[in-house]
Scaffold this motif. Structure first.
Motif, PDB file in Angstrom:
ATOM      1  N   MET A   1       0.814  -1.201   0.000  1.00 36.93           N
ATOM      2  CA  MET A   1       0.000   0.000   0.000  1.00 36.93           C
ATOM      3  C   MET A   1       0.860   1.268   0.000  1.00 36.93           C
ATOM      4  SD  MET A   1      -3.080   1.078   0.041  1.00 36.93           S
ATOM      5  CE  MET A   1      -4.257   2.183   0.683  1.00 36.93           C
ATOM      6  N   THR A   2       1.946   1.239   0.773  1.00 33.09           N
ATOM      7  CA  THR A   2       2.830   2.400   0.841  1.00 33.09           C
ATOM      8  C   THR A   2       3.437   2.705  -0.512  1.00 33.09           C
ATOM      9  OG1 THR A   2       3.317   1.896   3.144  1.00 33.09           O
ATOM     10  CG2 THR A   2       4.832   3.368   2.022  1.00 33.09           C
ATOM     11  N   ASN A   3       3.789   1.645  -1.274  1.00 34.61           N
ATOM     12  CA  ASN A   3       4.362   1.859  -2.602  1.00 34.61           C
ATOM     13  C   ASN A   3       3.373   2.534  -3.536  1.00 34.61           C
ATOM     14  OD1 ASN A   3       6.810   0.782  -1.891  1.00 34.61           O
ATOM     15  ND2 ASN A   3       6.331  -1.268  -2.659  1.00 34.61           N
ATOM     16  N   ILE A   4       2.110   2.170  -3.425  1.00 34.77           N
ATOM     17  CA  ILE A   4       1.076   2.781  -4.265  1.00 34.77           C
ATOM     18  C   ILE A   4       0.924   4.258  -3.915  1.00 34.77           C
ATOM     19  CG2 ILE A   4      -1.392   2.812  -4.791  1.00 34.77           C
ATOM     20  CD1 ILE A   4      -1.348  -0.253  -4.405  1.00 34.77           C
ATOM     21  N   VAL A   5       0.883   4.569  -2.635  1.00 30.83           N
ATOM     22  CA  VAL A   5       0.766   5.957  -2.189  1.00 30.83           C
ATOM     23  C   VAL A   5       1.978   6.756  -2.644  1.00 30.83           C
ATOM     24  CG1 VAL A   5       0.674   7.467  -0.163  1.00 30.83           C
ATOM     25  CG2 VAL A   5      -0.729   5.396  -0.240  1.00 30.83           C
ATOM     26  N   ALA A   7       3.967   6.100  -5.186  1.00 31.48           N
ATOM     27  CA  ALA A   7       3.919   6.230  -6.643  1.00 31.48           C
ATOM     28  C   ALA A   7       2.919   7.303  -7.052  1.00 31.48           C
ATOM     29  CB  ALA A   7       3.562   4.889  -7.280  1.00 31.48           C
ATOM     30  N   ARG A   8       1.768   7.337  -6.395  1.00 30.86           N
ATOM     31  CA  ARG A   8       0.743   8.339  -6.696  1.00 30.86           C
ATOM     32  C   ARG A   8       1.264   9.738  -6.384  1.00 30.86           C
ATOM     33  NH1 ARG A   8      -4.289   6.885  -3.801  1.00 30.86           N
ATOM     34  NH2 ARG A   8      -4.451   5.389  -5.478  1.00 30.86           N
ATOM     35  N   GLU A   9       1.896   9.903  -5.234  1.00 24.95           N
ATOM     36  CA  GLU A   9       2.444  11.211  -4.848  1.00 24.95           C
ATOM     37  C   GLU A   9       3.563  11.633  -5.796  1.00 24.95           C
ATOM     38  OE1 GLU A   9       1.144  13.355  -2.668  1.00 24.95           O
ATOM     39  OE2 GLU A   9      -0.421  11.839  -2.457  1.00 24.95           O
ATOM     40  N   ALA A  10       4.396  10.679  -6.199  1.00 26.00           N
ATOM     41  CA  ALA A  10       5.478  10.980  -7.146  1.00 26.00           C
ATOM     42  C   ALA A  10       4.905  11.420  -8.492  1.00 26.00           C
ATOM     43  CB  ALA A  10       6.385   9.762  -7.321  1.00 26.00           C
ATOM     44  N   TYR A  14       5.388  15.055 -10.163  1.00 27.95           N
ATOM     45  CA  TYR A  14       5.923  15.191 -11.522  1.00 27.95           C
ATOM     46  C   TYR A  14       5.022  16.094 -12.372  1.00 27.95           C
ATOM     47  CZ  TYR A  14       7.115  14.165 -16.328  1.00 27.95           C
ATOM     48  OH  TYR A  14       7.447  14.301 -17.656  1.00 27.95           O
ATOM     49  N   LEU A  15       3.715  15.787 -12.378  1.00 24.99           N
ATOM     50  CA  LEU A  15       2.781  16.580 -13.182  1.00 24.99           C
ATOM     51  C   LEU A  15       2.783  18.046 -12.756  1.00 24.99           C
ATOM     52  CD1 LEU A  15      -0.252  14.132 -13.377  1.00 24.99           C
ATOM     53  CD2 LEU A  15       1.375  14.682 -15.196  1.00 24.99           C
ATOM     54  N   ALA A  16       2.746  18.278 -11.455  1.00 13.71           N
ATOM     55  CA  ALA A  16       2.726  19.654 -10.953  1.00 13.71           C
ATOM     56  C   ALA A  16       4.021  20.393 -11.262  1.00 13.71           C
ATOM     57  CB  ALA A  16       2.450  19.660  -9.450  1.00 13.71           C
ATOM     58  N   SER A  17       5.151  19.730 -11.087  1.00 14.58           N
ATOM     59  CA  SER A  17       6.433  20.406 -11.296  1.00 14.58           C
ATOM     60  C   SER A  17       6.680  20.750 -12.760  1.00 14.58           C
ATOM     61  CB  SER A  17       7.580  19.563 -10.743  1.00 14.58           C
ATOM     62  OG  SER A  17       7.755  18.394 -11.508  1.00 14.58           O
ATOM     63  N   PHE A 109      -5.259  26.013 -11.649  1.00 15.21           N
ATOM     64  CA  PHE A 109      -5.798  24.673 -11.723  1.00 15.21           C
ATOM     65  C   PHE A 109      -5.242  23.861 -10.558  1.00 15.21           C
ATOM     66  CE2 PHE A 109      -5.146  20.281 -13.067  1.00 15.21           C
ATOM     67  CZ  PHE A 109      -6.422  19.922 -13.449  1.00 15.21           C
ATOM     68  N   LYS A 110      -6.100  23.104  -9.897  1.00 15.95           N
ATOM     69  CA  LYS A 110      -5.636  22.240  -8.821  1.00 15.95           C
ATOM     70  C   LYS A 110      -5.826  20.788  -9.243  1.00 15.95           C
ATOM     71  CE  LYS A 110      -6.492  25.507  -5.199  1.00 15.95           C
ATOM     72  NZ  LYS A 110      -7.194  25.838  -3.988  1.00 15.95           N
ATOM     73  N   LEU A 111      -4.750  20.035  -9.181  1.00 17.09           N
ATOM     74  CA  LEU A 111      -4.804  18.628  -9.547  1.00 17.09           C
ATOM     75  C   LEU A 111      -5.584  17.859  -8.498  1.00 17.09           C
ATOM     76  CD1 LEU A 111      -3.804  16.467 -11.505  1.00 17.09           C
ATOM     77  CD2 LEU A 111      -1.804  16.200 -10.066  1.00 17.09           C
ATOM     78  N   THR A 112      -6.611  17.160  -8.925  1.00 18.00           N
ATOM     79  CA  THR A 112      -7.419  16.355  -8.016  1.00 18.00           C
ATOM     80  C   THR A 112      -7.516  14.947  -8.573  1.00 18.00           C
ATOM     81  OG1 THR A 112      -9.461  16.963  -9.120  1.00 18.00           O
ATOM     82  CG2 THR A 112      -8.803  18.325  -7.257  1.00 18.00           C
ATOM     83  N   GLU A 113      -7.903  14.053  -7.743  1.00 15.11           N
ATOM     84  CA  GLU A 113      -8.088  12.691  -8.217  1.00 15.11           C
ATOM     85  C   GLU A 113      -9.378  12.142  -7.638  1.00 15.11           C
ATOM     86  OE1 GLU A 113      -5.675   9.741  -5.486  1.00 15.11           O
ATOM     87  OE2 GLU A 113      -4.382  11.312  -6.275  1.00 15.11           O
ATOM     88  N   ALA A 114      -9.992  11.269  -8.396  1.00 14.38           N
ATOM     89  CA  ALA A 114     -11.229  10.639  -7.920  1.00 14.38           C
ATOM     90  C   ALA A 114     -10.877   9.584  -6.895  1.00 14.38           C
ATOM     91  CB  ALA A 114     -11.980  10.011  -9.085  1.00 14.38           C
ATOM     92  N   SER A 115     -11.749   9.425  -5.929  1.00 12.89           N
ATOM     93  CA  SER A 115     -11.465   8.405  -4.904  1.00 12.89           C
ATOM     94  C   SER A 115     -12.163   7.104  -5.230  1.00 12.89           C
ATOM     95  CB  SER A 115     -11.883   8.891  -3.538  1.00 12.89           C
ATOM     96  OG  SER A 115     -13.201   9.381  -3.568  1.00 12.89           O
TER      97      SER A 115
END
Length: 115
Positions: A1-5, A7-10, A14-17, A109-115
């Protein structure tokens, strides 16, 4: 689970930077309004314009800003109605370069994701 979190944060970082969401919002905005016959060629042209102005200077309204009725250049020169758009206008020639200056900042624009 930590790897998924992680990866998602990374991915979000990346997209934001690299300002990817702003770039795509800009492309989608102008595509929806102009509806070109050849959208691929149109996007290629806009991408070269983005490259020229720098992705850090791109937001959702980069290619459609002048289409807003309150930003019409004639209106900006002659109409003083106290609107928030009056704040972004300075009369041509004040700076001597013939270009309008603006301290206007669009909503980000604020990056959001669906839950």
């Amino acid at each position: 689970m930590t790897n998924i979190v992680n990866a998602r944060e990374a991915a979000k970082l990346y997209l934001a930077s690299h300002q990817i969401p702003q770039m795509f919002e800009s492309l989608l905005s102008c595509l929806m309004i102009e509806r070109p016959e050849d959208p691929v060629a149109y996007v290629e042209k806009k991408m070269s314009e983005i490259r020229a102005i720098g992705v850090q200077n791109v937001n959702w309204e980069t290619f459609v800003r002048e289409l807003h009725p309150y930003r019409n250049s004639v209106r900006l020169q002659h109409v003083r109605d106290g609107s928030k758009f009056d704040k972004e206008r300075q009369i041509l020639g004040e700076e001597g370069d013939g270009k309008e200056k603006s301290d206007y900042e669009p909503d980000l624009f604020k990056l959001t994701e669906a839950s």
